[in-house]
Design a protein around this motif. Structure first.
Motif, PDB file in Angstrom:
ATOM      1  N   ILE A 289      -1.506  -1.557 -10.963  1.00 36.35           N
ATOM      2  CA  ILE A 289      -2.019  -2.709 -11.711  1.00 36.35           C
ATOM      3  C   ILE A 289      -1.194  -3.948 -11.410  1.00 36.35           C
ATOM      4  O   ILE A 289      -1.733  -5.035 -11.202  1.00 36.35           O
ATOM      5  N   PHE A 290       0.137  -3.796 -11.372  1.00 38.25           N
ATOM      6  CA  PHE A 290       0.994  -4.931 -11.040  1.00 38.25           C
ATOM      7  C   PHE A 290       0.678  -5.472  -9.649  1.00 38.25           C
ATOM      8  O   PHE A 290       0.624  -6.678  -9.442  1.00 38.25           O
TER       9      PHE A 290
ATOM     10  N   MET B 255       0.824  -1.196   0.000  1.00 38.18           N
ATOM     11  CA  MET B 255       0.000   0.000   0.000  1.00 38.18           C
ATOM     12  C   MET B 255       0.870   1.263   0.000  1.00 38.18           C
ATOM     13  O   MET B 255       0.604   2.211  -0.751  1.00 38.18           O
ATOM     14  N   VAL B 256       1.931   1.269   0.794  1.00 36.87           N
ATOM     15  CA  VAL B 256       2.853   2.402   0.810  1.00 36.87           C
ATOM     16  C   VAL B 256       3.519   2.554  -0.551  1.00 36.87           C
ATOM     17  O   VAL B 256       3.675   3.673  -1.063  1.00 36.87           O
ATOM     18  N   LEU B 257       3.895   1.444  -1.173  1.00 39.68           N
ATOM     19  CA  LEU B 257       4.506   1.483  -2.500  1.00 39.68           C
ATOM     20  C   LEU B 257       3.553   2.089  -3.523  1.00 39.68           C
ATOM     21  O   LEU B 257       3.938   2.965  -4.300  1.00 39.68           O
ATOM     22  N   CYS B 258       2.305   1.645  -3.518  1.00 43.07           N
ATOM     23  CA  CYS B 258       1.328   2.163  -4.484  1.00 43.07           C
ATOM     24  C   CYS B 258       1.040   3.641  -4.259  1.00 43.07           C
ATOM     25  O   CYS B 258       0.954   4.411  -5.216  1.00 43.07           O
ATOM     26  N   LEU B 259       0.875   4.037  -3.008  1.00 44.66           N
ATOM     27  CA  LEU B 259       0.596   5.438  -2.715  1.00 44.66           C
ATOM     28  C   LEU B 259       1.820   6.321  -2.930  1.00 44.66           C
ATOM     29  O   LEU B 259       1.699   7.471  -3.344  1.00 44.66           O
ATOM     30  N   GLY B 260       3.002   5.774  -2.666  1.00 46.65           N
ATOM     31  CA  GLY B 260       4.225   6.555  -2.824  1.00 46.65           C
ATOM     32  C   GLY B 260       4.610   6.790  -4.268  1.00 46.65           C
ATOM     33  O   GLY B 260       5.077   7.876  -4.619  1.00 46.65           O
ATOM     34  N   THR B 261       4.418   5.789  -5.114  1.00 54.58           N
ATOM     35  CA  THR B 261       4.785   5.957  -6.519  1.00 54.58           C
ATOM     36  C   THR B 261       3.703   6.661  -7.314  1.00 54.58           C
ATOM     37  O   THR B 261       4.003   7.344  -8.287  1.00 54.58           O
ATOM     38  N   ASN B 262       2.445   6.482  -6.899  1.00 58.12           N
ATOM     39  CA  ASN B 262       1.311   7.095  -7.581  1.00 58.12           C
ATOM     40  C   ASN B 262       1.329   6.786  -9.083  1.00 58.12           C
ATOM     41  O   ASN B 262       0.981   7.625  -9.906  1.00 58.12           O
ATOM     42  N   GLY B 263       1.744   5.582  -9.432  1.00 61.16           N
ATOM     43  CA  GLY B 263       1.796   5.170 -10.827  1.00 61.16           C
ATOM     44  C   GLY B 263       0.774   4.091 -11.114  1.00 61.16           C
ATOM     45  O   GLY B 263       0.579   3.169 -10.312  1.00 61.16           O
ATOM     46  N   ILE B 264       0.128   4.196 -12.255  1.00 66.14           N
ATOM     47  CA  ILE B 264      -0.905   3.228 -12.622  1.00 66.14           C
ATOM     48  C   ILE B 264      -0.304   1.848 -12.865  1.00 66.14           C
ATOM     49  O   ILE B 264      -0.910   0.838 -12.529  1.00 66.14           O
TER      50      ILE B 264
END
Length: 76
Positions: free
Chosen positions: A42-43, A29-38
């Motif tokens: 998706i991955f 979750m931190v990775l997804c929110l930190g990168t803010n990349g689609i």
């Protein structure tokens, strides 16, 4: 017994330490929110679906049936 409870008790992931599950989920979750990349999001979704369905031992069609509502909200 609620339908989703039945699948959680039958899952092969029920013996995995809950702390490891929480750490993996929180870090993704931190990775997804930190990168803010689609692409990362998706991955992550595909990765966790594969882990839940394949490693957990749930049939893919059962997993997709249970995930219909959450996937609909993600698409909206």
């Amino acid at each position: 017994m609620i339908g989703t409870d039945k699948y959680s008790y039958q899952s092969r992931l029920k013996t995995v330490d809950p702390t490891a599950k929480i750490v993996l989920t929180a870090s993704s979750m931190v990775l997804c929110l930190g990168t803010n990349g689609i692409a990362v999001s998706i991955f992550t979704i595909v990765f966790f679906c594969a882990v839940s369905a394949l490693w957990g031992g749930t049939a893919v069609n059962t997993f997709l049936r249970l995930m219909r509502a959450p996937l609909f909200f993600l698409l909206v």
